[in-house]
Write a protein that holds these residues in place. Structure first.
Motif, PDB file in Angstrom:
ATOM      1  N   THR A  21       0.833  -1.207   0.000  1.00  0.00           N
ATOM      2  CA  THR A  21       0.000   0.000   0.000  1.00  0.00           C
ATOM      3  C   THR A  21       0.865   1.254   0.000  1.00  0.00           C
ATOM      4  O   THR A  21       0.603   2.198  -0.750  1.00  0.00           O
ATOM      5  CB  THR A  21      -0.936  -0.011   1.230  1.00  0.00           C
ATOM      6  N   ILE A  22       1.893   1.267   0.830  1.00  0.00           N
ATOM      7  CA  ILE A  22       2.803   2.429   0.866  1.00  0.00           C
ATOM      8  C   ILE A  22       3.457   2.634  -0.493  1.00  0.00           C
ATOM      9  O   ILE A  22       3.537   3.769  -0.997  1.00  0.00           O
ATOM     10  CB  ILE A  22       3.862   2.235   1.976  1.00  0.00           C
ATOM     11  N   ASN A  23       3.917   1.580  -1.126  1.00  0.00           N
ATOM     12  CA  ASN A  23       4.557   1.708  -2.438  1.00  0.00           C
ATOM     13  C   ASN A  23       3.589   2.188  -3.513  1.00  0.00           C
ATOM     14  O   ASN A  23       3.922   3.061  -4.325  1.00  0.00           O
ATOM     15  CB  ASN A  23       5.165   0.366  -2.859  1.00  0.00           C
ATOM     16  N   ILE A  24       2.383   1.648  -3.527  1.00  0.00           N
ATOM     17  CA  ILE A  24       1.411   2.024  -4.559  1.00  0.00           C
ATOM     18  C   ILE A  24       0.938   3.457  -4.363  1.00  0.00           C
ATOM     19  O   ILE A  24       0.838   4.229  -5.327  1.00  0.00           O
ATOM     20  CB  ILE A  24       0.232   1.025  -4.568  1.00  0.00           C
ATOM     21  N   GLY A  26       2.604   5.847  -2.817  1.00  0.00           N
ATOM     22  CA  GLY A  26       3.751   6.705  -3.154  1.00  0.00           C
ATOM     23  C   GLY A  26       3.923   6.865  -4.655  1.00  0.00           C
ATOM     24  O   GLY A  26       4.193   7.960  -5.149  1.00  0.00           O
ATOM     25  N   LEU A  27       3.761   5.773  -5.382  1.00  0.00           N
ATOM     26  CA  LEU A  27       3.858   5.832  -6.843  1.00  0.00           C
ATOM     27  C   LEU A  27       2.754   6.707  -7.434  1.00  0.00           C
ATOM     28  O   LEU A  27       3.003   7.517  -8.333  1.00  0.00           O
ATOM     29  CB  LEU A  27       3.797   4.425  -7.428  1.00  0.00           C
ATOM     30  N   ALA A  28       1.533   6.563  -6.917  1.00  0.00           N
ATOM     31  CA  ALA A  28       0.409   7.362  -7.425  1.00  0.00           C
ATOM     32  C   ALA A  28       0.624   8.855  -7.151  1.00  0.00           C
ATOM     33  O   ALA A  28       0.390   9.695  -8.021  1.00  0.00           O
ATOM     34  CB  ALA A  28      -0.898   6.889  -6.792  1.00  0.00           C
ATOM     35  N   ILE A  29       1.094   9.197  -5.953  1.00  0.00           N
ATOM     36  CA  ILE A  29       1.350  10.605  -5.613  1.00  0.00           C
ATOM     37  C   ILE A  29       2.479  11.157  -6.481  1.00  0.00           C
ATOM     38  O   ILE A  29       2.403  12.281  -6.984  1.00  0.00           O
ATOM     39  CB  ILE A  29       1.669  10.744  -4.112  1.00  0.00           C
ATOM     40  N   GLY A  30       3.530  10.368  -6.674  1.00  0.00           N
ATOM     41  CA  GLY A  30       4.639  10.815  -7.525  1.00  0.00           C
ATOM     42  C   GLY A  30       4.208  11.062  -8.955  1.00  0.00           C
ATOM     43  O   GLY A  30       4.575  12.072  -9.567  1.00  0.00           O
ATOM     44  N   LEU A  31       3.410  10.162  -9.513  1.00  0.00           N
ATOM     45  CA  LEU A  31       2.920  10.348 -10.883  1.00  0.00           C
ATOM     46  C   LEU A  31       1.988  11.556 -10.982  1.00  0.00           C
ATOM     47  O   LEU A  31       2.049  12.326 -11.958  1.00  0.00           O
ATOM     48  CB  LEU A  31       2.203   9.089 -11.366  1.00  0.00           C
ATOM     49  N   ALA A  32       1.127  11.750  -9.967  1.00  0.00           N
ATOM     50  CA  ALA A  32       0.218  12.905  -9.983  1.00  0.00           C
ATOM     51  C   ALA A  32       1.001  14.204  -9.912  1.00  0.00           C
ATOM     52  O   ALA A  32       0.699  15.165 -10.634  1.00  0.00           O
ATOM     53  CB  ALA A  32      -0.769  12.805  -8.824  1.00  0.00           C
ATOM     54  N   CYS A  33       2.017  14.269  -9.046  1.00  0.00           N
ATOM     55  CA  CYS A  33       2.845  15.490  -8.948  1.00  0.00           C
ATOM     56  C   CYS A  33       3.586  15.755 -10.253  1.00  0.00           C
ATOM     57  O   CYS A  33       3.666  16.898 -10.714  1.00  0.00           O
ATOM     58  CB  CYS A  33       3.828  15.365  -7.790  1.00  0.00           C
ATOM     59  N   CYS A  34       4.125  14.714 -10.855  1.00  0.00           N
ATOM     60  CA  CYS A  34       4.828  14.866 -12.129  1.00  0.00           C
ATOM     61  C   CYS A  34       3.886  15.388 -13.209  1.00  0.00           C
ATOM     62  O   CYS A  34       4.236  16.285 -13.979  1.00  0.00           O
ATOM     63  CB  CYS A  34       5.434  13.534 -12.540  1.00  0.00           C
ATOM     64  N   LEU A  35       2.678  14.851 -13.256  1.00  0.00           N
ATOM     65  CA  LEU A  35       1.695  15.295 -14.236  1.00  0.00           C
ATOM     66  C   LEU A  35       1.301  16.750 -14.010  1.00  0.00           C
ATOM     67  O   LEU A  35       1.191  17.538 -14.964  1.00  0.00           O
ATOM     68  CB  LEU A  35       0.463  14.387 -14.179  1.00  0.00           C
ATOM     69  N   LEU A  36       1.116  17.146 -12.755  1.00  0.00           N
ATOM     70  CA  LEU A  36       0.776  18.542 -12.445  1.00  0.00           C
ATOM     71  C   LEU A  36       1.910  19.495 -12.835  1.00  0.00           C
ATOM     72  O   LEU A  36       1.661  20.587 -13.342  1.00  0.00           O
ATOM     73  CB  LEU A  36       0.433  18.695 -10.971  1.00  0.00           C
ATOM     74  N   ILE A  37       3.144  19.094 -12.604  1.00  0.00           N
ATOM     75  CA  ILE A  37       4.284  19.931 -12.987  1.00  0.00           C
ATOM     76  C   ILE A  37       4.351  20.083 -14.503  1.00  0.00           C
ATOM     77  O   ILE A  37       4.581  21.176 -15.025  1.00  0.00           O
ATOM     78  CB  ILE A  37       5.588  19.350 -12.418  1.00  0.00           C
ATOM     79  N   VAL A  38       4.132  19.005 -15.237  1.00  0.00           N
ATOM     80  CA  VAL A  38       4.140  19.069 -16.706  1.00  0.00           C
ATOM     81  C   VAL A  38       3.034  19.993 -17.207  1.00  0.00           C
ATOM     82  O   VAL A  38       3.256  20.824 -18.095  1.00  0.00           O
ATOM     83  CB  VAL A  38       4.008  17.657 -17.313  1.00  0.00           C
ATOM     84  N   ILE A  39       1.843  19.883 -16.633  1.00  0.00           N
ATOM     85  CA  ILE A  39       0.731  20.752 -17.046  1.00  0.00           C
ATOM     86  C   ILE A  39       1.038  22.204 -16.728  1.00  0.00           C
ATOM     87  O   ILE A  39       0.779  23.099 -17.544  1.00  0.00           O
ATOM     88  CB  ILE A  39      -0.576  20.290 -16.363  1.00  0.00           C
ATOM     89  N   TYR A  40       1.623  22.490 -15.569  1.00  0.00           N
ATOM     90  CA  TYR A  40       1.967  23.859 -15.184  1.00  0.00           C
ATOM     91  C   TYR A  40       3.011  24.453 -16.140  1.00  0.00           C
ATOM     92  O   TYR A  40       2.859  25.580 -16.613  1.00  0.00           O
ATOM     93  CB  TYR A  40       2.475  23.886 -13.745  1.00  0.00           C
ATOM     94  N   VAL A  41       4.061  23.693 -16.420  1.00  0.00           N
ATOM     95  CA  VAL A  41       5.114  24.194 -17.311  1.00  0.00           C
ATOM     96  C   VAL A  41       4.567  24.410 -18.716  1.00  0.00           C
ATOM     97  O   VAL A  41       4.868  25.416 -19.369  1.00  0.00           O
ATOM     98  CB  VAL A  41       6.318  23.218 -17.315  1.00  0.00           C
ATOM     99  N   GLN A  42       3.730  23.500 -19.192  1.00  0.00           N
ATOM    100  CA  GLN A  42       3.132  23.660 -20.515  1.00  0.00           C
ATOM    101  C   GLN A  42       2.263  24.913 -20.570  1.00  0.00           C
ATOM    102  O   GLN A  42       2.283  25.656 -21.551  1.00  0.00           O
ATOM    103  CB  GLN A  42       2.311  22.422 -20.857  1.00  0.00           C
TER     104      GLN A  42
END
Length: 149
Positions: A21-24, A26-42
């Motif tokens: 659960t911790i790994n999944i 953490g992975l979901a939060i990391g992917l969501a943050c990465c996606l938000l950063i990409v959308i912001y920069v775009q």
């Protein structure tokens, strides 16, 4: 073969539920943050892409800090700054100066209009920027006409 790997992974997830659960999560939060950063920069890189000479347009921002406040960025400069920059940097072709965000009362005959968030700019704005004008002549639209009563 892949089916066996999936079966083993599923058994390990069920065996170590807390760790999985911790790994999944953490992975979901990391992917969501990465996606938000990409959308912001775009979004930040997409401003003013419609101007014809977008690669040759630069903006001078006036920074100031008052005592007891945070630093604020303004889109204006003092009136002589444009000519001083043009004198010091011969590669500058045209200068457009914006000044002050204010409200203004306009009147035409008996009709009165209160306009908010009005910026003033030089008459060369349509020479630099590629804004489409709905009516009138862009070369005379921003010429100053002073009426004395």
């Amino acid at each position: 073969m892949i089916q066996n790997y999936i079966k083993i992974a599923w058994r390990n997830i069920l065996k170590n539920r807390g760790y999985a659960t911790i790994n999944i999560v953490g992975l979901a939060i990391g992917l969501a943050c990465c996606l938000l950063i990409v959308i912001y920069v775009q979004n930040e890189l997409s401003y003013d892409k419609y101007h014809v000479h977008k690669d040759r347009i630069f903006r001078v921002v006036h920074d100031y800090k008052e005592v007891g406040s945070t630093e604020q960025h303004q889109i204006w400069g003092n009136a002589p700054i444009g000519e001083a920059l043009k004198a010091d940097f011969p590669e500058i072709e045209k200068i457009v100066q914006f000044s002050g965000q204010t409200s203004i009362l306009l009147k035409q005959g008996e009709n009165r209009f209160q306009e908010e968030n009005v910026f003033f700019m030089d008459s060369t704005a349509f020479d630099v920027f590629s804004w489409k004008i709905l009516a009138g002549n862009p070369h005379t639209a921003l010429k100053m006409h002073i009426l004395l009563y």
